[in-house]
Design an enzyme around this catalytic site. Structure first.
Site, PDB file in Angstrom:
ATOM      1  N   ASP A  15      11.492  -7.524   5.855  1.00  0.00           N
ATOM      2  CA  ASP A  15      10.069  -7.236   6.038  1.00  0.00           C
ATOM      3  C   ASP A  15       9.812  -6.642   7.416  1.00  0.00           C
ATOM      4  O   ASP A  15      10.454  -7.000   8.404  1.00  0.00           O
ATOM      5  CB  ASP A  15       9.235  -8.507   5.877  1.00  0.00           C
ATOM      6  CG  ASP A  15       9.198  -9.004   4.439  1.00  0.00           C
ATOM      7  OD1 ASP A  15       9.397  -8.178   3.527  1.00  0.00           O
ATOM      8  OD2 ASP A  15       8.983 -10.208   4.228  1.00  0.00           O
TER       9      ASP A  15
ATOM     10  N   ALA B   1       7.320   3.848   6.946  1.00  0.00           N
ATOM     11  CA  ALA B   1       7.023   2.591   6.265  1.00  0.00           C
ATOM     12  C   ALA B   1       5.652   2.067   6.674  1.00  0.00           C
ATOM     13  O   ALA B   1       5.290   2.088   7.852  1.00  0.00           O
ATOM     14  CB  ALA B   1       8.100   1.556   6.586  1.00  0.00           C
ATOM     15  N   ALA B   2       4.896   1.600   5.707  1.00  0.00           N
ATOM     16  CA  ALA B   2       3.552   1.106   5.985  1.00  0.00           C
ATOM     17  C   ALA B   2       3.053   0.304   4.796  1.00  0.00           C
ATOM     18  O   ALA B   2       3.571   0.418   3.678  1.00  0.00           O
ATOM     19  CB  ALA B   2       2.589   2.264   6.255  1.00  0.00           C
ATOM     20  N   ARG B   3       2.049  -0.502   5.059  1.00  0.00           N
ATOM     21  CA  ARG B   3       1.298  -1.097   3.954  1.00  0.00           C
ATOM     22  C   ARG B   3       0.250  -0.064   3.561  1.00  0.00           C
ATOM     23  O   ARG B   3      -0.642   0.263   4.334  1.00  0.00           O
ATOM     24  CB  ARG B   3       0.617  -2.398   4.379  1.00  0.00           C
ATOM     25  CG  ARG B   3      -0.044  -3.159   3.225  1.00  0.00           C
ATOM     26  CD  ARG B   3      -0.689  -4.444   3.726  1.00  0.00           C
ATOM     27  NE  ARG B   3      -0.911  -5.400   2.662  1.00  0.00           N
ATOM     28  CZ  ARG B   3      -2.081  -5.600   2.036  1.00  0.00           C
ATOM     29  NH1 ARG B   3      -3.134  -4.878   2.389  1.00  0.00           N
ATOM     30  NH2 ARG B   3      -2.202  -6.499   1.083  1.00  0.00           N
TER      31      ARG B   3
ATOM     32  N   LYS C  19      -4.217   2.426  10.635  1.00  0.00           N
ATOM     33  CA  LYS C  19      -3.494   3.610  11.105  1.00  0.00           C
ATOM     34  C   LYS C  19      -4.083   4.126  12.415  1.00  0.00           C
ATOM     35  O   LYS C  19      -3.356   4.548  13.322  1.00  0.00           O
ATOM     36  CB  LYS C  19      -3.523   4.707  10.031  1.00  0.00           C
ATOM     37  CG  LYS C  19      -2.599   4.471   8.852  1.00  0.00           C
ATOM     38  CD  LYS C  19      -1.142   4.619   9.257  1.00  0.00           C
ATOM     39  CE  LYS C  19      -0.214   4.718   8.060  1.00  0.00           C
ATOM     40  NZ  LYS C  19       1.188   4.958   8.445  1.00  0.00           N
TER      41      LYS C  19
ATOM     42  N   VAL D 175       8.097  10.129   0.236  1.00  0.00           N
ATOM     43  CA  VAL D 175       8.317  11.065   1.338  1.00  0.00           C
ATOM     44  C   VAL D 175       9.666  10.809   1.996  1.00  0.00           C
ATOM     45  O   VAL D 175      10.393  11.739   2.346  1.00  0.00           O
ATOM     46  CB  VAL D 175       7.187  10.957   2.377  1.00  0.00           C
ATOM     47  CG1 VAL D 175       7.461  11.870   3.578  1.00  0.00           C
ATOM     48  CG2 VAL D 175       5.842  11.306   1.751  1.00  0.00           C
TER      49      VAL D 175
ATOM     50  N   SER E 255      -2.325   9.132   8.808  1.00  0.00           N
ATOM     51  CA  SER E 255      -3.106   9.513   7.632  1.00  0.00           C
ATOM     52  C   SER E 255      -4.376  10.231   8.065  1.00  0.00           C
ATOM     53  O   SER E 255      -4.965   9.917   9.113  1.00  0.00           O
ATOM     54  CB  SER E 255      -3.487   8.274   6.822  1.00  0.00           C
ATOM     55  OG  SER E 255      -4.448   8.578   5.831  1.00  0.00           O
TER      56      SER E 255
ATOM     57  N   TYR F 276      -6.994   0.402   5.526  1.00  0.00           N
ATOM     58  CA  TYR F 276      -5.798   1.207   5.743  1.00  0.00           C
ATOM     59  C   TYR F 276      -6.033   2.224   6.856  1.00  0.00           C
ATOM     60  O   TYR F 276      -5.234   2.339   7.794  1.00  0.00           O
ATOM     61  CB  TYR F 276      -5.421   1.912   4.443  1.00  0.00           C
ATOM     62  CG  TYR F 276      -4.300   2.916   4.574  1.00  0.00           C
ATOM     63  CD1 TYR F 276      -2.998   2.492   4.841  1.00  0.00           C
ATOM     64  CD2 TYR F 276      -4.536   4.278   4.429  1.00  0.00           C
ATOM     65  CE1 TYR F 276      -1.966   3.423   4.957  1.00  0.00           C
ATOM     66  CE2 TYR F 276      -3.515   5.201   4.539  1.00  0.00           C
ATOM     67  CZ  TYR F 276      -2.240   4.765   4.799  1.00  0.00           C
ATOM     68  OH  TYR F 276      -1.221   5.680   4.920  1.00  0.00           O
TER      69      TYR F 276
END
Length: 319
Positions: A51, A72-74, A147, A13, A117, A143
């Site tokens: 990081d 940016a995210a895990r 979020k 994205v 998300s 996850y």
């Protein structure tokens, strides 16, 4: 015009968003975890941050920044070996997000756009009862929980500092360069692999990359977007079977779908420990974009078939 800082600028994205913003005349600084050797737009600043977590020092890259898009995210980690997966998600997605937002507010950033998300809402919907922004959050995995928690701390920070926060919750994103499960499905269709989905009549919302990028870009500047949460999709829900037929058409291939009973298929996947896969393939997940249409006068820029065509053309060029 103030600079837009984009985290996750090297991702699926992020790349598309940075090109869109530059095309619209924005000054853009893209954040990367490490130096990018090639493929970086020459007109865009490249800032290496390392990081991202609760200790990252963002002050060096926030100067002259008017707004931030935090991508940016895990994300989902296959075969996760972390002793405490939720703690790892929280370290990056919650503490890392709040740390960036706090420093952005202190540096005078006016607006912070957070791409969250649909998993904050949950994993499935009853048919014909799509998720809405005001529904109670019901995340089920680490996850989604991270979020959801990130959204909560950002809303509180907005109250404390006055920095405008905009939250966008996309469902599955597809488009040129898509990877993971969507690319796998394209490969199966392209190779003529028979798939047991002919009887699927579920409904799922997707969002084309072009539509998500357009929504994020609008939320950077639209006055009515301030401190709002939006769901986003193509506005055209499809069953798994219908999606595969449309993908086959885009690839100019026949759709080889077998009429396996849905209950049998879902049960078999669960017995194999693939319950999450069964839910994604067989269940419903619909989102209502009425709020974005009303508040922002936004509508999807491209339709499903057009976007699938672009995705297929890119896939054929790089398969």
């Amino acid at each position: 015009m103030d600079t837009v800082l984009v985290t996750g600028a090297t991702g699926f994205v992020g790349k598309a968003l940075c090109y869109e913003l530059m095309a619209k005349g924005f000054s853009v600084n893209g954040i990367a975890r490490k130096p990018v050797a090639s493929g970086w737009p020459g007109a865009m600043g490249q800032l290496v941050i390392g990081d991202i977590n609760g200790q990252t020092d963002w002050r060096q890259v926030l100067g002259h920044t008017g707004s931030v898009v935090h991508l940016a995210a895990r994300t989902h980690v296959l075969h996760d070996t972390a002793a405490d997966a939720l703690a790892e998600y929280r370290n990056i997605n919650v503490a890392g997000t709040l740390n960036l937002a706090r420093q952005a507010a202190a540096m005078g950033v006016k607006r912070f756009v957070f791409v969250s998300s649909v998993k904050v809402n949950g994993e499935n919907t009853p048919s014909g009862q799509p998720f809405t922004e005001d529904a109670a959050p019901a995340p089920l995995d680490a996850y989604g929980m991270s979020k959801c928690e990130a959204e909560a701390v950002l809303r509180q920070l907005a109250l404390e500092t006055g920095m405008e926060v905009v939250i966008i919750r996309p469902p599955l994103v597809y488009g040129p360069g898509v990877k993971a499960n969507f690319r796998t499905l394209m490969r199966y269709v392209d190779k003529g692999v028979p798939l047991p989905f002919a009887l699927m009549d579920n409904k799922r919302s997707l969002v084309a990359l072009d539509n998500l990028v357009d929504m994020v870009t609008l939320c950077l500047s639209h006055p009515a977007a301030a401190n709002q949460t939006f769901l986003v999709s193509d506005g055209q829900d499809v069953s798994t079977a219908d999606l595969l037929r449309r993908l086959a058409m885009a690839l100019n291939k026949p759709a080889l779908l077998l009429p396996v009973p849905v209950g049998l298929l879902a049960g078999g996947l669960r017995l194999l420990g693939k319950g999450a896969v069964a839910q994604r393939l067989c269940g419903n997940l619909q989102v209502d974009i009425a709020k974005a249409r009303k508040v922002l006068a936004w509508a999807p820029r491209v339709g499903l078939d057009e976007a699938l065509g672009e995705t297929a053309r890119h896939y054929r060029g790089f398969r």
